[in-house]
Design an enzyme around this catalytic site. Structure first.
Site, PDB file in Angstrom:
ATOM      1  N   GLN C 127      13.833   6.952   9.815  1.00 39.85           N
ATOM      2  CA  GLN C 127      14.765   6.007   9.210  1.00 39.85           C
ATOM      3  C   GLN C 127      15.347   6.570   7.909  1.00 39.85           C
ATOM      4  O   GLN C 127      14.597   7.016   7.048  1.00 39.85           O
ATOM      5  CB  GLN C 127      13.990   4.719   8.906  1.00 39.85           C
ATOM      6  CG  GLN C 127      14.816   3.627   8.280  1.00 39.85           C
ATOM      7  CD  GLN C 127      13.931   2.608   7.570  1.00 39.85           C
ATOM      8  OE1 GLN C 127      13.067   2.958   6.774  1.00 39.85           O
ATOM      9  NE2 GLN C 127      14.168   1.334   7.852  1.00 39.85           N
ATOM     10  N   GLY C 128      16.654   6.556   7.765  1.00 42.67           N
ATOM     11  CA  GLY C 128      17.280   7.073   6.547  1.00 42.67           C
ATOM     12  C   GLY C 128      18.031   5.988   5.794  1.00 42.67           C
ATOM     13  O   GLY C 128      19.226   5.780   6.011  1.00 42.67           O
ATOM     14  N   TYR C 129      17.349   5.296   4.912  1.00 44.79           N
ATOM     15  CA  TYR C 129      17.957   4.193   4.169  1.00 44.79           C
ATOM     16  C   TYR C 129      18.081   4.535   2.683  1.00 44.79           C
ATOM     17  O   TYR C 129      19.150   4.759   2.157  1.00 44.79           O
ATOM     18  CB  TYR C 129      17.093   2.933   4.322  1.00 44.79           C
ATOM     19  CG  TYR C 129      17.368   2.150   5.573  1.00 44.79           C
ATOM     20  CD1 TYR C 129      17.886   2.774   6.714  1.00 44.79           C
ATOM     21  CD2 TYR C 129      17.115   0.787   5.634  1.00 44.79           C
ATOM     22  CE1 TYR C 129      18.125   2.050   7.861  1.00 44.79           C
ATOM     23  CE2 TYR C 129      17.362   0.060   6.780  1.00 44.79           C
ATOM     24  CZ  TYR C 129      17.862   0.694   7.896  1.00 44.79           C
ATOM     25  OH  TYR C 129      18.103  -0.032   9.016  1.00 44.79           O
ATOM     26  N   SER C 130      16.904   4.549   2.001  1.00 42.00           N
ATOM     27  CA  SER C 130      16.904   4.703   0.538  1.00 42.00           C
ATOM     28  C   SER C 130      17.457   6.044   0.101  1.00 42.00           C
ATOM     29  O   SER C 130      17.378   7.033   0.816  1.00 42.00           O
ATOM     30  CB  SER C 130      15.477   4.604  -0.001  1.00 42.00           C
ATOM     31  OG  SER C 130      14.984   3.322   0.177  1.00 42.00           O
ATOM     32  N   SER C 162      10.134   8.517   6.378  1.00 38.69           N
ATOM     33  CA  SER C 162       8.799   8.816   6.920  1.00 38.69           C
ATOM     34  C   SER C 162       8.905   9.799   8.071  1.00 38.69           C
ATOM     35  O   SER C 162       9.689   9.595   8.996  1.00 38.69           O
ATOM     36  CB  SER C 162       8.149   7.558   7.461  1.00 38.69           C
ATOM     37  OG  SER C 162       8.123   6.572   6.489  1.00 38.69           O
ATOM     38  N   GLU C 245      11.076  -5.031   8.655  1.00 42.35           N
ATOM     39  CA  GLU C 245      10.171  -4.192   7.879  1.00 42.35           C
ATOM     40  C   GLU C 245       9.313  -5.033   6.932  1.00 42.35           C
ATOM     41  O   GLU C 245       8.115  -4.819   6.798  1.00 42.35           O
ATOM     42  CB  GLU C 245      10.998  -3.168   7.082  1.00 42.35           C
ATOM     43  CG  GLU C 245      10.157  -2.049   6.492  1.00 42.35           C
ATOM     44  CD  GLU C 245      11.003  -1.109   5.635  1.00 42.35           C
ATOM     45  OE1 GLU C 245      12.219  -1.329   5.519  1.00 42.35           O
ATOM     46  OE2 GLU C 245      10.419  -0.168   5.089  1.00 42.35           O
ATOM     47  N   GLU C 383       9.724  -7.732  -7.202  1.00 38.04           N
ATOM     48  CA  GLU C 383      10.756  -8.328  -8.050  1.00 38.04           C
ATOM     49  C   GLU C 383      11.943  -8.784  -7.206  1.00 38.04           C
ATOM     50  O   GLU C 383      12.493  -9.873  -7.424  1.00 38.04           O
ATOM     51  CB  GLU C 383      11.211  -7.331  -9.116  1.00 38.04           C
ATOM     52  CG  GLU C 383      10.191  -7.056 -10.210  1.00 38.04           C
ATOM     53  CD  GLU C 383       9.040  -6.137  -9.778  1.00 38.04           C
ATOM     54  OE1 GLU C 383       9.153  -5.497  -8.710  1.00 38.04           O
ATOM     55  OE2 GLU C 383       8.026  -6.066 -10.493  1.00 38.04           O
TER      56      GLU C 383
END
Lengths: 398, 379, 398, 379
Positions: C127-130, C162, C245, C383
């Site tokens: 997965q390529g998000y952040s 990951s 998630e 947060e």
């Protein structure tokens, strides 16, 4: 013999000769005013004698009626009074709040007019800051003072004015300039309460009756000469007064909490716990969980006491240090927790309101517990203090 | 395990909410308080509540009740927690009804329960003797004297003890202080001349009493349940009562939270709504989480009682613990978030604070139930 | 016999006949891929047999290679697998994350192309998000995909991918539109990792080595047909995936914590405490303060477990409820506290890093404790969750 | 009571800060860690520290030391806490020096202390036997055998135990486990063949050992202090050591907080600096308050040791308690406020977290000292 030794001896002799017997016992303190109430004739004698010497305000300059004492001399006076159990002769926001502000910001004429009356307790002063719409955001206040010849005409409402229903005069923040920028349109004005345009209504707190009032101004007037610190410059005066107030309240966090000293004797919280939940064979508080909470609280009391002391050593001057916001925040939150622990220790015995079935001490704890809830609100809420710390001390961005 | 109310239970709760909002909102509580009402609740209101069947919810149909269970009763109590409604619901319909149901013989049940269901008879449970909940700490003694028992001792924190018609007294008939064995229950008429009842004026303006028993003589027919062996009944009744008070406390917390949210959405400072301050938002979200957890603990304990689960004791302690923790947190935060007006008597939020602390002490505070849960879990 | 009873019998027989003996013991799960690694030959057989039946993805439609089972049938399959201790045949973000997104958002053609490969474990997906500059503020991502004929050319950097160093393909959020409004310029793109323009670098965590990588795109390419959900419509896909998630992570809060049931048997935390600090004559944990913390934690575990269950009963549908943000927040904070309590219970024995002087279990606790610190950061920080609760659930103003 | 450092003490602290920032910043610690250095610290650095006089700060002038007191030593330790500098400062200059000073006879002091001051001799204190601090839990036995003592037992969590030249062992010479009477101290050469020393690789990459003693024979001249009566010396030394580690922890917390504040002032999310989020601000301000309280507790305990106050024990427990609480809070918050990068090894903030938990366990965690404070206060 040094000058200070001489001073001590003279003071001791004077107190011995002048402090009436009844005033050497614990009891209420009178607040003076135009129509003073004395619970005992000795109170009046004591106030008059101390007022004449200026020792109601020992360190104020003598030209304004004060005692003109040095810090060292004042310390000796306090010690000698304490040695014979002498009661304070006068309680007064004039002494604690208005006086220091006048000394710093007022004109010579204003000082001469107002300070001697404070020293002698001639007028009961109260404070008019907060308004219903401006709590933490004090500078948004909207009570207006409009020029009218030699006077200002005041309209608006103040809240949390302690003893306004008994006070003779009020020192007040009023809007004399435009709304924006809001801090720049505020003035510090002295107003007589004894006029038809001023009415008050007492506020009942969750803890019961209170000295707080709402105060309404309806075309009330005040002479222009009673504006202190310059037109639209009241915010400077106000900030200084708020700092004094915060320091006063933060010290409450230590009142009765922890012994603060090296003495091993049990402090109040531990003693009360033993009294209500008992002790085990090792003389420990019988409930281990309560014992642990009590000990933590006492430890924090001590660390907080040491911190106030350290800050004192670090600054060694009168000016409030940046840590003052921390003391107000921590001291009041800590004091609230102390009362919650007292409630926990005393169980159903700390839940009485009045009447039979509880001792007077138990009933007092209940009321005091409720009163502590205001500690972290009055004089700047905990949230405001945390804002101040993060901005001024930690430099975090807006 | 059912963790939501079924349709009937929900409907009962909805009716209760409507009834209370209309007939006993917080202004009703203030009126009772400010007029220093002698019973501490409106007898007329209690009559109406009884007519709605609330007094008989935990009473079996054989004695005129509705056998509707804790899932029914809990919902009503939650609603009374929101409106702070004073009434003998807890002392009579929960405590009295459960004690009589679980311990009474047929004669006693027939004598008391129908009148209790109709609202004619109110009860109080005289258990505590110290400042902290301790159901084995019984020194009040009941001595057999031919066909009678003579009771001596002093009880405290007896909810509705000054106004109840029937006082059910836990007394020691054998054994030493703190021994769970040797405790018995007795029905004592509140008109008994040897009862000295002192009304305790509590911080939440509810109704408690200190009761002194000096040679109070009752007949052996007034023994409620087995001689010496009342402790297990007492524990069962206490578990019901803990869940009941927890349900009320949940309502208390929910309402205080709701009032506070409303305030955060309407009060402006520094030109903005204070509800837009992130620090307050996060604290509000934390309160929300705790209230959600409490809700689950309460409903699962109500369910356990109705299903006679063998884990009722732990679930009862769990829900009283969470109710105490949450109501402590929420009541303090609610006052603080209101700022100055929060500490005035004029605003309602302080009333929830006061009620919270008293309810926390009823039949064990948070600490008591943490200890009990650990002990029941064998650690 | 009902259909479900028949299904259960058939399933049981099939598993009995097809699950190899080694796969009925606990052990690692394979992750498939182009170059699959099998720790035992039985692993390969098991994956092939289950993949052929579509039971790696039991509820996916059979036209895409899935098992086509109903919820009830799937429950039976899981029960029967659990009854013989059958290991999961395949671990895969393709199954847990990408697949559900494709089923909801992809075109028929895309589903036909990609889903069967996921079912059979042919490709390892990551997965390529952040990105380094966009943590909680995911939508500020800046990895760009520029049109170039039938392809996109991708440049930028992803973080927290990951297993990127072992994966064959990546599902990725890329910026295809203008920066502002930022949510509207994002697309969801499938990219092959086996090309010169893609490089990876593993990230070492405070707990030691980790599956996380940094992934760099340097003129990498992907065919236009692999853009899922429409151009500049990737944010919708992303939000749904994030919800999955969060639910996954929040459930971790219960892993090993509390028994969640009515059973009286001691849970892990209490057992560990007794083991390391001993028990007193009443079989209580010897340290009363630790005992109280452990009990509170276990009680909260149970209340949280009951809450997840209640939310399940209340929603009774697949869509995440508003309480999901609360579960993620509470579950992860609770899990962090659980590990702090384990450390407290185990004292110096929970402070080992590797080597002698500690048992493998003790060393694992230390590492796991450090790993929990990421729980309240990954998948949306605590947060952010609190912001979400206060806005969406409580309706507090911005 | 002096709650601020005097000029000399402040100057020593300033020198320490400059020296450490130059010669042993966090990169130095990482290098020691990543090269799996056998002693766990740089021997060269320790030589330089000794040349600065640090090893002799608590040693009297008679034996070559500087008798500079805890107000001096504490300042240095606080600085090493900021740079995470590994060195035998705690094990040798605090523990070893205090044990030898307080318990040693003239021969022992003359033999060991000058070498300790010069940096030639390092020491370790083998006290703990279980997973939790408990100075009376001594089962390691020392049996008299003519002019010798034969020691058997197992010690754990011995700081610098794998690298020290001299191991000072607490052993039981009479009485039962947990009896404070009957404990004695012995000097054991680390080359003794019957010592089995296992280096423990700790989470903070510092140096501990498990030490097994199998018929370790020492001469009666190696008895340190009075036979059977070492416990009061041990408690005094532990109080010094607790204040010392608390000073280091204060440095640790202050630095982690500083790093975090810097991050809050530079990291942007949603277009603004994250330090502008009020929820984070309030949490930062709370940490600040706790650090201020810890600072006061630490300095007052240092002062109490130097002034031999009769309240040293309570102040020592107070400062270790506050140091534990604060460093626990600050280390957790620092990692969380850093977000994703906070849990990577690349950023320093995780190193402070790891060091914090180990230091918390050294000679009593927060709970231990709360209990001790209450006991000392007679409740």
């Amino acid at each position: 013999m040094t000058d200070l030794q001489t001073f001590r001896e003279e003071t001791r002799n004077w107190l011995e000769a002048n402090c009436p017997p009844e005033m050497r016992k614990p009891g209420d303190v009178c607040w003076g005013g135009r129509n003073p109430q004395f619970s005992h004739p000795d109170q009046e004698i004591w106030l008059e004698r101390m007022g004449d010497k200026g020792w109601t305000c020992p360190t104020w300059p003598s030209e304004y009626g004060g005692g003109g004492l040095s810090k060292e001399e004042n310390k000796i006076l306090q010690e000698e009074m304490s040695a014979i159990g002498a009661r304070s002769p006068l309680g007064s926001f004039g002494i604690w709040m208005l006086g220091p502000a006048l000394l710093e910001f007022a004109t010579e004429e204003q000082k001469k007019e107002h300070l001697p009356g404070i020293v002698k307790g001639k007028y009961w002063w109260c404070q008019g800051y907060s308004e219903p719409g401006s709590g933490s955001d004090l500078a948004s206040l909207s009570t207006k003072a409009i020029e009218d010849g030699d006077n200002y005409v005041i309209n608006g409402q103040k809240i949390w004015t302690s003893y306004a229903d008994r006070a003779d005069k009020i020192f007040c923040l009023v809007r004399t300039g435009p709304q924006e920028p809001k801090h720049d349109g505020i003035s510090f004005l002295l107003i007589d309460m004894d006029q038809p345009g001023v009415t008050t209504r007492p506020i009942t707190l969750i803890s019961g009756k209170s000295p707080f009032c709402e105060t309404f101004f309806d075309d009330a007037t005040a002479p222009k000469k009673d504006l202190v610190g310059g037109l639209n410059k009241g915010w400077t005066v106000a900030k200084r007064l708020l700092e004094h107030e915060r320091t006063m309240i933060s010290n409450m966090g230590l009142a009765g909490g922890g012994d603060g000293s090296g003495s091993k004797k049990m402090s109040g919280l531990a003693k009360v716990s033993k009294q209500y939940v008992g002790e085990d064979a090792d003389k420990k508080i019988a409930n281990p969980s309560l014992r642990s909470k009590v000990a933590k609280h006492e430890m924090n009391s001590r660390a907080f006491g040491l911190t106030l002391q350290r800050i004192g050593e670090e600054t060694k001057v009168g000016a409030p240090s940046p840590a003052a916001a921390m003391s107000k925040y921590y001291g009041t939150e800590h004091n609230k927790l102390r009362y919650e622990l007292l409630l926990e220790a005393m169980g159903s015995k700390a839940l009485g309101w009045e009447g039979e079935g509880f001792t007077p001490e138990e009933l007092a704890i209940t009321r005091d517990w409720l009163r502590t809830k205001a500690n972290s609100i009055e004089g700047g809420t905990s949230e405001v203090q945390l804002n101040v710390i993060s901005k001024r001390v930690l430099g975090l961005p807006d | 395990m059912a963790l939501i109310l079924n349709e009937e239970q929900q409907s009962l709760k909805d009716i209760a909410r409507d009834f209370l909002e209309k007939n006993a909102p917080i202004t009703h509580f203030r009126e009772i308080r400010d007029t220093a009402n002698e019973t501490g609740y409106s007898q007329e209101l209690w009559k109406e509540m009884s007519e709605l069947g609330w007094a008989g919810i935990l009473v079996s149909e054989d004695y005129g009740g509705f056998d509707f269970g804790m899932m029914g009763m809990g919902g009503i109590l939650e609603e009374t927690g929101k409106t702070l409604t004073p009434s003998p619901l807890f002392s009579t319909a929960v405590l009295g009804a459960s004690l009589l149901e679980m311990a009474g013989d047929d004669t006693q049940k027939s004598n008391y329960l129908p009148r209790l269901v109709s609202g004619e008879l109110t009860t109080a449970f005289a258990l505590e003797e110290g400042s902290h909940h301790n159901p084995t700490n019984i020194t009040t003694s009941a001595k057999k004297d031919r066909d009678n028992f003579v009771i001596n001792g002093k009880k405290t924190f007896v909810i509705d003890g000054h106004s109840a018609d029937l006082i059910i007294v836990a007394a020691r008939t054998k054994g030493d202080e703190d021994d769970p064995n040797g405790i018995s229950l007795f029905c004592v008429d509140s008109n008994n001349k040897n009862l000295k009842v002192i009304k305790q004026s509590m911080v939440d303006s509810r109704n408690c009493a200190e009761i002194e028993l000096k040679n109070v003589t009752v007949s052996k027919n007034d023994l409620l349940g087995d001689l010496h062996n009342a402790y297990s009944v007492i524990e069962n009744v206490l578990d019901v009562a803990r869940v009941a008070i927890a349900a009320e406390m949940l309502g208390n917390s929910s309402k205080a939270f709701e009032i506070t949210l409303d305030y955060l959405k309407e009060r402006k400072q520094f030109g903005v709504l204070i509800g837009s301050f992130q620090a307050l938002k996060h604290r509000a979200a934390e309160m929300y989480s705790e209230i959600e957890l409490t809700k689950s603990a309460v409903v699962s304990a109500m369910n356990a009682i109705d299903e006679k689960s063998n884990d009722t004791a732990r679930l009862s302690s769990l829900c009283k613990f969470k109710a105490c923790e949450t109501s402590h947190l929420v009541s303090n935060e609610s006052v603080q978030m209101h700022g100055g007006v929060g500490v005035t008597d004029e605003y309602d939020v302080g009333l929830f604070l006061k009620r919270s602390r008293v309810a926390e002490q009823v039949f064990g505070n948070a600490d008591y139930h943490v200890d009990r849960y650990a002990t029941l879990s064998e650690y």
